[in-house]
Design an enzyme around this catalytic site. Structure first.
Site, PDB file in Angstrom:
ATOM      1  N   ARG A 112     -17.393 -23.751 -37.049  1.00  0.00           N
ATOM      2  CA  ARG A 112     -16.495 -23.971 -38.198  1.00  0.00           C
ATOM      3  C   ARG A 112     -15.767 -22.719 -38.671  1.00  0.00           C
ATOM      4  NH1 ARG A 112     -20.644 -27.388 -39.673  1.00  0.00           N
ATOM      5  NH2 ARG A 112     -20.083 -29.561 -39.314  1.00  0.00           N
ATOM      6  N   LYS A 134      -0.800 -18.389 -37.743  1.00  0.00           N
ATOM      7  CA  LYS A 134      -0.623 -19.658 -37.023  1.00  0.00           C
ATOM      8  C   LYS A 134      -1.353 -19.534 -35.699  1.00  0.00           C
ATOM      9  CE  LYS A 134       3.899 -21.521 -38.337  1.00  0.00           C
ATOM     10  NZ  LYS A 134       5.193 -21.920 -37.752  1.00  0.00           N
ATOM     11  N   GLU A 176      13.359 -11.575 -31.621  1.00  0.00           N
ATOM     12  CA  GLU A 176      12.716 -11.982 -32.880  1.00  0.00           C
ATOM     13  C   GLU A 176      12.938 -10.923 -33.964  1.00  0.00           C
ATOM     14  OE1 GLU A 176      11.501 -14.987 -33.140  1.00  0.00           O
ATOM     15  OE2 GLU A 176      10.698 -15.621 -31.194  1.00  0.00           O
ATOM     16  N   LYS A 214       8.089 -10.189 -42.171  1.00  0.00           N
ATOM     17  CA  LYS A 214       7.341 -11.423 -41.889  1.00  0.00           C
ATOM     18  C   LYS A 214       6.199 -11.578 -42.884  1.00  0.00           C
ATOM     19  CE  LYS A 214       5.457 -14.740 -38.799  1.00  0.00           C
ATOM     20  NZ  LYS A 214       5.093 -15.190 -37.469  1.00  0.00           N
ATOM     21  N   GLU A 224       4.294 -22.908 -44.357  1.00  0.00           N
ATOM     22  CA  GLU A 224       5.635 -23.330 -43.962  1.00  0.00           C
ATOM     23  C   GLU A 224       6.139 -24.544 -44.735  1.00  0.00           C
ATOM     24  OE1 GLU A 224       6.534 -22.821 -39.798  1.00  0.00           O
ATOM     25  OE2 GLU A 224       8.262 -24.116 -39.964  1.00  0.00           O
ATOM     26  N   ARG A 228       9.284 -19.975 -45.071  1.00  0.00           N
ATOM     27  CA  ARG A 228       8.825 -19.637 -43.713  1.00  0.00           C
ATOM     28  C   ARG A 228       9.660 -20.337 -42.646  1.00  0.00           C
ATOM     29  NH1 ARG A 228       2.503 -18.773 -41.813  1.00  0.00           N
ATOM     30  NH2 ARG A 228       2.991 -18.111 -39.716  1.00  0.00           N
ATOM     31  N   ASN A 232      12.844 -19.950 -38.268  1.00  0.00           N
ATOM     32  CA  ASN A 232      13.288 -20.771 -37.145  1.00  0.00           C
ATOM     33  C   ASN A 232      14.760 -20.570 -36.791  1.00  0.00           C
ATOM     34  OD1 ASN A 232      10.832 -22.071 -36.593  1.00  0.00           O
ATOM     35  ND2 ASN A 232      11.127 -23.364 -38.388  1.00  0.00           N
ATOM     36  N   HIS A 235      15.991 -20.987 -33.334  1.00  0.00           N
ATOM     37  CA  HIS A 235      14.965 -21.754 -32.635  1.00  0.00           C
ATOM     38  C   HIS A 235      15.341 -23.224 -32.444  1.00  0.00           C
ATOM     39  CE1 HIS A 235      12.716 -18.119 -33.284  1.00  0.00           C
ATOM     40  NE2 HIS A 235      11.657 -18.609 -32.656  1.00  0.00           N
ATOM     41  N   HIS A 239      15.079 -24.035 -28.769  1.00  0.00           N
ATOM     42  CA  HIS A 239      14.089 -24.978 -28.230  1.00  0.00           C
ATOM     43  C   HIS A 239      14.739 -25.978 -27.282  1.00  0.00           C
ATOM     44  CE1 HIS A 239      11.121 -24.200 -31.744  1.00  0.00           C
ATOM     45  NE2 HIS A 239      10.871 -23.420 -30.716  1.00  0.00           N
ATOM     46  N   HIS A 252      10.900 -17.283 -24.080  1.00  0.00           N
ATOM     47  CA  HIS A 252      11.168 -17.838 -25.409  1.00  0.00           C
ATOM     48  C   HIS A 252      12.180 -16.988 -26.187  1.00  0.00           C
ATOM     49  CE1 HIS A 252      10.536 -19.498 -29.378  1.00  0.00           C
ATOM     50  NE2 HIS A 252      10.200 -18.296 -29.806  1.00  0.00           N
TER      51      HIS A 252
HETATM   52  N1  LIG Z   1       1.446 -17.735 -33.982  1.00  0.00           N
HETATM   53  C1  LIG Z   1       2.704 -17.508 -34.215  1.00  0.00           C
HETATM   54  O1  LIG Z   1       3.151 -17.394 -35.359  1.00  0.00           O
HETATM   55  C2  LIG Z   1       3.618 -17.339 -33.062  1.00  0.00           C
HETATM   56  C3  LIG Z   1       4.890 -16.814 -33.238  1.00  0.00           C
HETATM   57  C4  LIG Z   1       5.689 -16.613 -32.129  1.00  0.00           C
HETATM   58  C5  LIG Z   1       5.217 -16.958 -30.870  1.00  0.00           C
HETATM   59  N2  LIG Z   1       3.980 -17.487 -30.734  1.00  0.00           N
HETATM   60  C6  LIG Z   1       3.459 -17.846 -29.412  1.00  0.00           C
HETATM   61  O2  LIG Z   1       3.353 -16.659 -28.654  1.00  0.00           O
HETATM   62  C7  LIG Z   1       3.494 -16.983 -27.271  1.00  0.00           C
HETATM   63  C8  LIG Z   1       4.438 -15.993 -26.654  1.00  0.00           C
HETATM   64  O3  LIG Z   1       3.903 -14.701 -26.800  1.00  0.00           O
HETATM   65  P1  LIG Z   1       4.321 -13.513 -25.833  1.00  0.00           P
HETATM   66  O4  LIG Z   1       5.784 -13.450 -25.770  1.00  0.00           O
HETATM   67  O5  LIG Z   1       3.554 -12.336 -26.254  1.00  0.00           O
HETATM   68  O6  LIG Z   1       3.877 -14.060 -24.419  1.00  0.00           O
HETATM   69  P2  LIG Z   1       2.553 -13.838 -23.543  1.00  0.00           P
HETATM   70  O7  LIG Z   1       1.360 -13.766 -24.374  1.00  0.00           O
HETATM   71  O8  LIG Z   1       2.595 -14.860 -22.474  1.00  0.00           O
HETATM   72  O9  LIG Z   1       2.811 -12.406 -22.893  1.00  0.00           O
HETATM   73  C9  LIG Z   1       3.892 -12.238 -22.016  1.00  0.00           C
HETATM   74  C10 LIG Z   1       3.460 -11.598 -20.699  1.00  0.00           C
HETATM   75  O10 LIG Z   1       3.229 -10.205 -20.914  1.00  0.00           O
HETATM   76  C11 LIG Z   1       1.951  -9.837 -20.410  1.00  0.00           C
HETATM   77  N3  LIG Z   1       1.498  -8.698 -21.199  1.00  0.00           N
HETATM   78  C12 LIG Z   1       0.976  -8.706 -22.444  1.00  0.00           C
HETATM   79  N4  LIG Z   1       0.817  -7.447 -22.882  1.00  0.00           N
HETATM   80  C13 LIG Z   1       1.238  -6.634 -21.899  1.00  0.00           C
HETATM   81  C14 LIG Z   1       1.320  -5.228 -21.766  1.00  0.00           C
HETATM   82  N5  LIG Z   1       0.996  -4.408 -22.774  1.00  0.00           N
HETATM   83  N6  LIG Z   1       1.797  -4.720 -20.604  1.00  0.00           N
HETATM   84  C15 LIG Z   1       2.186  -5.545 -19.602  1.00  0.00           C
HETATM   85  N7  LIG Z   1       2.139  -6.878 -19.672  1.00  0.00           N
HETATM   86  C16 LIG Z   1       1.666  -7.415 -20.811  1.00  0.00           C
HETATM   87  C17 LIG Z   1       1.143 -11.089 -20.565  1.00  0.00           C
HETATM   88  O11 LIG Z   1       0.005 -11.075 -19.752  1.00  0.00           O
HETATM   89  C18 LIG Z   1       2.164 -12.148 -20.156  1.00  0.00           C
HETATM   90  O12 LIG Z   1       2.248 -12.237 -18.766  1.00  0.00           O
HETATM   91  C19 LIG Z   1       3.958 -18.407 -27.203  1.00  0.00           C
HETATM   92  O13 LIG Z   1       2.880 -19.207 -26.805  1.00  0.00           O
HETATM   93  C20 LIG Z   1       4.357 -18.736 -28.618  1.00  0.00           C
HETATM   94  O14 LIG Z   1       4.160 -20.088 -28.954  1.00  0.00           O
HETATM   95  C21 LIG Z   1       3.179 -17.666 -31.798  1.00  0.00           C
HETATM   96 ZN   LIG Z   2      10.133 -17.459 -31.746  1.00  0.00          ZN
END
Ligand SMILES: NC(=O)c1ccc[n+]([C@@H]2O[C@H](COP(=O)([O-])OP(=O)(O)OC[C@H]3O[C@@H](n4cnc5c(N)ncnc54)[C@H](O)[C@@H]3O)[C@@H](O)[C@H]2O)c1
Ligand SMILES: [Zn+2]
Length: 350
Positions: A112, A134, A176, A214, A224, A228, A232, A235, A239, A252
Site C-alpha cells: 500500500r 504522476k 518540454e 513545473k 490536474e 496543470r 499539455n 501535446h 499525441h 515524444h
Molecule cells: N510522470 C510524468 O509527469 C511524465 C511526464 C513526461 C513524460 N513522462 C513519461 O516519461 C517517459 C519518457 O521519458 P524519457 O524521455 O526519459 O524516456 P526513457 O525513459 O525511455 O529514456 C530514453 C532513452 O534514454 C536512455 N537513457 C536514460 N538515461 C540515459 C543516460 N544518462 N545516458 C544514455 N542513455 C540514457 C533510456 O534507457 C532510454 O533508452 C514516457 O513514458 C512518458 O509517458 C512522464
Molecule cells: Zn510531454
C-alpha cells in the site's frame, strides 16, 4: 540549488528537488535501485558508490517504452517480495521517465505504498517526468492509463548523467523546456534563445528554471484539475502525430515540438500569437535540432484522432495555446472548420 515542493491541497507532502552533483545518500532501510541495462551500463557504478544502505538491491528491467507495462511493475513487486522488503523499504528510480513512472507506481502499490526517490537521467525526466508525482504504465488502451498520483520523498537531479544521453533524446527534453517557457515565462524564453545548453552552467540554469516552473504549477494543482493542464501545450497535436506514426517515427518530445508548431498556427489564426512570435518559437525548436514539419495525410482523419485523446473530455477538444510568448490561454469550442483550415497548412501538396 533546491526547488521545494509543497502541495497546497495535500499539506503533509513536502520534499525537495535538488539540482546539483549527486550527494552521498545514507539510508537505514533496505533499498532497491530500479534501472535498465542502458543506464546501468553507463552510470550504475557511480550511483552505487553514492548509496549507503544495510541491504542494497538492483532491479534491472528491459529498456523501452514498450516495457512500461503492468507486467514489468509486477516483476519489480515480485523482486521486492522475494527480498522480503518491508513497509519501511525504499525504491530509487534510476533512469528516464519510463523507469521513473514505473518505479513510482510500484512504490505506490507495494504494501500500500513505500517511499521512493527519483534520480532522473534523461533531460526530459529531469525537467518534466520526475517532477509532480504522476506515475503509471501503458496498456493496450493507451498510454499512462493505469497509474497513481504518488509523490517521491526526494528528487536528485544531476546534469552530469546527461553527458551520455544520445543527441536526439537530449533535444526531446529541450522541447518540454521550450513548452514551459512559452507557456509561463517570457524572460526564460529569451534566456533559452541565447543559451548554449552544451555549457554545463547554462544547462543547469535551464533545468532549474524548468523545474521551478513545473513545481509552481504542480504545487497549485497536483491532480490536474486546472492549471496543470497547461503543460499539455503541443501535446494535443503531438499525441495525434505520435499515434499516426505508430509511436515509432518520433520521440515524444519531437512530436511535441511539431505539436507546438501546429498549436502556434492555430494561435496565430485566432489572433493570440503574432506570426513573428510563432517564427521565434519555431526557430528555437529548430536550433535545438527538433523537427518542426509534419505532413498530414488526411485532415479529417487527423481531426478525428483528437477525440481518441483521454484529455478531450465530453467530445470537446481543449486547445492550450500561447497568448504571446510567456502566457497561455485555454481555448475550447473552436470551430471545426477553422481547426481543419489550420491543419490544411500541414497537408500534402501544400
Ligand atoms: N510522470 C510524468 O509527469 C511524465 C511526464 C513526461 C513524460 N513522462 C513519461 O516519461 C517517459 C519518457 O521519458 P524519457 O524521455 O526519459 O524516456 P526513457 O525513459 O525511455 O529514456 C530514453 C532513452 O534514454 C536512455 N537513457 C536514460 N538515461 C540515459 C543516460 N544518462 N545516458 C544514455 N542513455 C540514457 C533510456 O534507457 C532510454 O533508452 C514516457 O513514458 C512518458 O509517458 C512522464
Ligand atoms: Zn510531454
Amino acid at each position: 540549488m533546491v526547488v521545494p515542493i509543497e502541495l497546497e491541497k495535500s499539506q503533509h507532502i513536502k520534499y525537495d528537488i535538488t539540482i546539483d552533483a549527486l550527494p552521498q545518500l545514507t539510508f537505514d532501510t533496505k533499498v532497491a535501485v530500479v534501472t535498465n541495462p542502458t543506464v546501468a551500463g553507463y552510470h550504475l557504478q557511480t550511483l552505487l558508490a553514492h548509496i549507503d544502505a544495510p541491504q542494497l538491491e538492483v532491479i534491472t528491467v528491459p529498456d523501452g517504452e514498450m516495457y512500461k507495462k503492468w507486467e514489468t511493475v509486477e516483476e519489480i513487486l515480485d523482486r521486492l517480495f522475494d527480498s522480503q522488503f518491508d513497509r519501511k523499504s525504499l525504491l530509487i528510480a534510476f533512469g528516464g521517465g519510463v523507469i521513473g513512472d514505473m518505479t513510482g507506481f510500484a512504490a505506490s502499490l507495494y504494501q500500500r505504498g513505500i517511499d521512493f526517490i527519483q534520480i532522473p537521467t534523461t533531460l526530459l525526466s529531469q525537467v518534466d517526468a520526475s517532477v509532480g508525482g504522476k506515475t503509471g504504465v501503458n496498456n493496450r488502451y493507451g498510454k499512462n492509463l493505469i497509474g497513481a498520483f504518488y509523490q517521491p520523498k526526494a528528487v536528485y537531479i544531476d546534469p552530469k548523467f546527461l553527458q551520455t544521453l544520445p543527441k536526439r533524446e537530449f533535444a526531446a527534453g529541450v522541447a518540454e523546456i521550450v513548452k514551459m517557457a512559452v507557456m509561463f515565462d517570457r524572460d526564460y524564453f529569451d534566456f533559452l534563445v541565447k543559451a548554449d545548453l552544451s555549457d554545463e552552467v547554462q544547462l543547469k540554469e535551464a533545468i532549474r528554471r524548468s523545474v521551478a516552473l513545473k513545481a509552481w504549477v504542480v504545487n497549485q494543482d497536483e491532480k490536474e484539475a486546472g492549471i496543470r493542464a497547461v503543460l499539455n501545450y503541443g501535446h494535443t497535436f503531438g499525441h495525434v502525430v505520435e499515434n499516426e506514426t505508430d509511436y515509432t517515427t518520433y520521440l515524444h518530445g519531437e512530436a511535441v515540438a511539431i505539436g507546438m508548431v501546429m498549436a502556434n498556427a492555430l494561435a496565430v489564426t485566432l489572433g493570440l500569437l503574432s506570426r513573428e512570435e510563432a517564427q521565434r518559437i519555431q526557430a528555437l525548436l529548430e536550433a535545438a535540432s527538433l523537427p518542426v514539419t509534419y505532413t498530414i495525410g488526411n485532415v479529417d482523419d487527423f481531426y478525428a484522432h483528437f477525440f481518441l485523446d483521454k484529455k478531450s473530455a465530453n467530445n470537446r477538444i481543449t486547445f492550450i495555446l500561447p497568448e504571446g510568448i510567456g502566457s497561455h490561454k485555454v481555448v475550447r469550442d473552436v470551430d471545426e472548420k477553422l481547426v481543419k483550415d489550420v491543419l490544411r497548412q500541414f497537408e500534402e501538396n501544400q
